[in-house]
Write a protein that holds these residues in place. Sequence first.
Motif, PDB file in Angstrom:
ATOM      1  N   GLU A 168    -104.034  33.219 144.864  1.00 18.74           N
ATOM      2  CA  GLU A 168    -105.385  32.814 144.323  1.00 18.74           C
ATOM      3  C   GLU A 168    -106.073  31.935 145.518  1.00 18.74           C
ATOM      4  O   GLU A 168    -107.307  31.939 145.566  1.00 18.74           O
ATOM      5  CB  GLU A 168    -105.224  32.034 143.237  1.00 18.74           C
ATOM      6  N   LEU A 169    -105.441  31.024 146.369  1.00 22.58           N
ATOM      7  CA  LEU A 169    -105.955  30.211 147.176  1.00 22.58           C
ATOM      8  C   LEU A 169    -106.650  31.230 148.330  1.00 22.58           C
ATOM      9  O   LEU A 169    -107.543  30.681 148.782  1.00 22.58           O
ATOM     10  CB  LEU A 169    -105.018  29.323 147.746  1.00 22.58           C
ATOM     11  N   SER A 170    -105.721  32.180 148.866  1.00 20.22           N
ATOM     12  CA  SER A 170    -106.005  33.037 149.793  1.00 20.22           C
ATOM     13  C   SER A 170    -107.334  33.822 149.220  1.00 20.22           C
ATOM     14  O   SER A 170    -108.439  34.048 150.184  1.00 20.22           O
ATOM     15  CB  SER A 170    -105.230  34.077 150.146  1.00 20.22           C
ATOM     16  N   LEU A 171    -107.525  34.078 148.011  1.00 21.21           N
ATOM     17  CA  LEU A 171    -108.740  34.907 147.663  1.00 21.21           C
ATOM     18  C   LEU A 171    -109.920  33.921 147.673  1.00 21.21           C
ATOM     19  O   LEU A 171    -111.200  34.249 148.041  1.00 21.21           O
ATOM     20  CB  LEU A 171    -108.479  35.253 146.044  1.00 21.21           C
ATOM     21  N   ALA A 172    -109.789  32.711 147.316  1.00 17.31           N
ATOM     22  CA  ALA A 172    -110.681  31.575 147.285  1.00 17.31           C
ATOM     23  C   ALA A 172    -111.348  31.575 148.620  1.00 17.31           C
ATOM     24  O   ALA A 172    -112.419  31.542 149.037  1.00 17.31           O
ATOM     25  CB  ALA A 172    -110.219  30.419 146.571  1.00 17.31           C
ATOM     26  N   LYS A 173    -110.284  31.280 149.683  1.00 13.40           N
ATOM     27  CA  LYS A 173    -110.783  31.158 151.051  1.00 13.40           C
ATOM     28  C   LYS A 173    -111.493  32.586 151.486  1.00 13.40           C
ATOM     29  O   LYS A 173    -112.370  32.278 152.697  1.00 13.40           O
ATOM     30  CB  LYS A 173    -109.537  31.164 151.969  1.00 13.40           C
ATOM     31  N   ALA A 174    -111.239  33.755 150.889  1.00 10.94           N
ATOM     32  CA  ALA A 174    -111.969  34.587 151.477  1.00 10.94           C
ATOM     33  C   ALA A 174    -113.161  34.952 150.745  1.00 10.94           C
ATOM     34  O   ALA A 174    -113.944  35.978 150.726  1.00 10.94           O
ATOM     35  CB  ALA A 174    -111.165  35.958 150.971  1.00 10.94           C
ATOM     36  N   ASN A 175    -113.686  33.910 150.014  1.00  9.96           N
ATOM     37  CA  ASN A 175    -114.899  33.800 149.188  1.00  9.96           C
ATOM     38  C   ASN A 175    -114.753  34.926 148.169  1.00  9.96           C
ATOM     39  O   ASN A 175    -115.976  35.506 147.728  1.00  9.96           O
ATOM     40  CB  ASN A 175    -116.212  34.132 149.990  1.00  9.96           C
ATOM     41  N   TYR A 176    -113.755  35.257 147.596  1.00 10.66           N
ATOM     42  CA  TYR A 176    -113.722  36.288 146.515  1.00 10.66           C
ATOM     43  C   TYR A 176    -113.823  35.421 145.010  1.00 10.66           C
ATOM     44  O   TYR A 176    -113.064  34.678 144.935  1.00 10.66           O
ATOM     45  CB  TYR A 176    -112.688  37.163 146.563  1.00 10.66           C
ATOM     46  N   THR A 177    -114.813  36.127 144.338  1.00 15.03           N
ATOM     47  CA  THR A 177    -114.556  35.675 142.798  1.00 15.03           C
ATOM     48  C   THR A 177    -115.089  37.047 142.143  1.00 15.03           C
ATOM     49  O   THR A 177    -115.996  37.779 142.601  1.00 15.03           O
ATOM     50  CB  THR A 177    -115.487  34.535 142.564  1.00 15.03           C
ATOM     51  N   LYS A 178    -114.375  37.228 140.992  1.00 19.62           N
ATOM     52  CA  LYS A 178    -114.752  38.305 140.108  1.00 19.62           C
ATOM     53  C   LYS A 178    -116.047  38.655 139.669  1.00 19.62           C
ATOM     54  O   LYS A 178    -116.756  37.708 139.282  1.00 19.62           O
ATOM     55  CB  LYS A 178    -113.699  38.424 139.025  1.00 19.62           C
ATOM     56  N   ARG A 179    -116.867  39.825 140.375  1.00 21.94           N
ATOM     57  CA  ARG A 179    -118.203  40.070 140.030  1.00 21.94           C
ATOM     58  C   ARG A 179    -118.281  41.319 139.693  1.00 21.94           C
ATOM     59  O   ARG A 179    -117.463  42.417 140.235  1.00 21.94           O
ATOM     60  CB  ARG A 179    -119.022  39.841 141.197  1.00 21.94           C
ATOM     61  N   PRO A 180    -119.065  41.868 138.490  1.00 18.43           N
ATOM     62  CA  PRO A 180    -119.414  43.386 138.186  1.00 18.43           C
ATOM     63  C   PRO A 180    -119.599  44.172 139.434  1.00 18.43           C
ATOM     64  O   PRO A 180    -119.378  45.320 139.408  1.00 18.43           O
ATOM     65  CB  PRO A 180    -120.545  43.150 137.303  1.00 18.43           C
ATOM     66  N   ASP A 181    -120.321  43.342 140.493  1.00 18.92           N
ATOM     67  CA  ASP A 181    -120.728  44.483 141.679  1.00 18.92           C
ATOM     68  C   ASP A 181    -119.518  44.921 142.658  1.00 18.92           C
ATOM     69  O   ASP A 181    -119.520  45.987 143.005  1.00 18.92           O
ATOM     70  CB  ASP A 181    -121.656  43.499 142.792  1.00 18.92           C
ATOM     71  N   TYR A 182    -118.311  44.537 142.251  1.00 17.14           N
ATOM     72  CA  TYR A 182    -117.150  44.706 142.921  1.00 17.14           C
ATOM     73  C   TYR A 182    -116.518  46.030 142.083  1.00 17.14           C
ATOM     74  O   TYR A 182    -115.368  46.339 142.797  1.00 17.14           O
ATOM     75  CB  TYR A 182    -116.247  43.606 143.240  1.00 17.14           C
TER      76      TYR A 182
END
Length: 326
Positions: free
Chosen positions: A253-267
């Motif tokens: 989860e920390l790596s995802l946050a550092k990658a600026n990922y958050t769940k969005r419908p666009d993805y």
Amino acid sequence: MSDQWSEIPSSDHPGVDNVRRVEVQYPLDFRRGKDFHGRYIFMLEGMADKASLPLAPKLGGIDVSADFDGTGSCKLVLTLLDPAYVEIFRVLCHDLLSATSRLPRGDNSKGLIIVLDRLVNWQHLLRRRQDQILTKQQIIGLMGELLFLRDIVLKAVGSEGVSAWRGSFGDEQDFVHGEWIFEIKTQLSTADQRMQISSEAQLDTSSGKILICHQTLGASSADDPRSRSLNELVQEIRSALGSDSTSAAMDFELSLAKANYTKRPDYDDNRWVLSTRKTYEVLDKFPRITPAMLSNGIERVAYHIRLEACKPFEIDIDKAVERVFG
């Protein structure tokens, strides 16, 4: 993901917190618990010079307070105000524990400085994460790293392999395991067959033995069971890590946050399937630019390598995995 706060009851008295010390392996006296209102809290106390401490930043959904008493002791408390931020709160606290894990035991004073500096970084990170939607190229790059994590690293070493993923932290290389480095290059199958190298240091083997994994992705639809959207791939890896791998799940989860990922419908709008995966070993004759080749004062050189020039250095992916992970 397991929740180490849920088993702690709320305080019975207004103004009094019910807290427990975190795991003994951490050198500082961090405590987690709940306040009288049942809100999650995370705290650290220590002697500190108020003038030397960074100001407590403002975080959305999370209150940060640093209060001093008459003896010069500072009580730093993080309080989860909005339950919608509970996952970020957990990951943030995990990051603070990791950032101070190598301090001498009991050095809470130094820990306060590191924690407040780290919280300032989180303030910027969360602001970017909220405002920024990943570009198509960023999505493809993140998909490539996640596919490599899912298909190669987790299968080779299990959940502990999550800590090898370093690309989202701004490191030169994407995965590091022992003396080996994996650089992941991912592009669309319709793109020109060449790899983009971001700097002269990226393929410099003075930092370790380097393998390049080049992958191509093809656009697909939900009819293909192999296809994944970015959101689906993230959730698949979360499920694979499971709730019994708390540290690995937090690292992910920390790596995802550092990658600026958050769940969005666009993805979920686009789905991708892995088309090809080839691995190359960076040896002396490999086509590349290194710092030793550059004249004094020249730096941050970005360039491209044609894939056909890499063919003499291709190595079977199974052999590469055996070398790296045993």
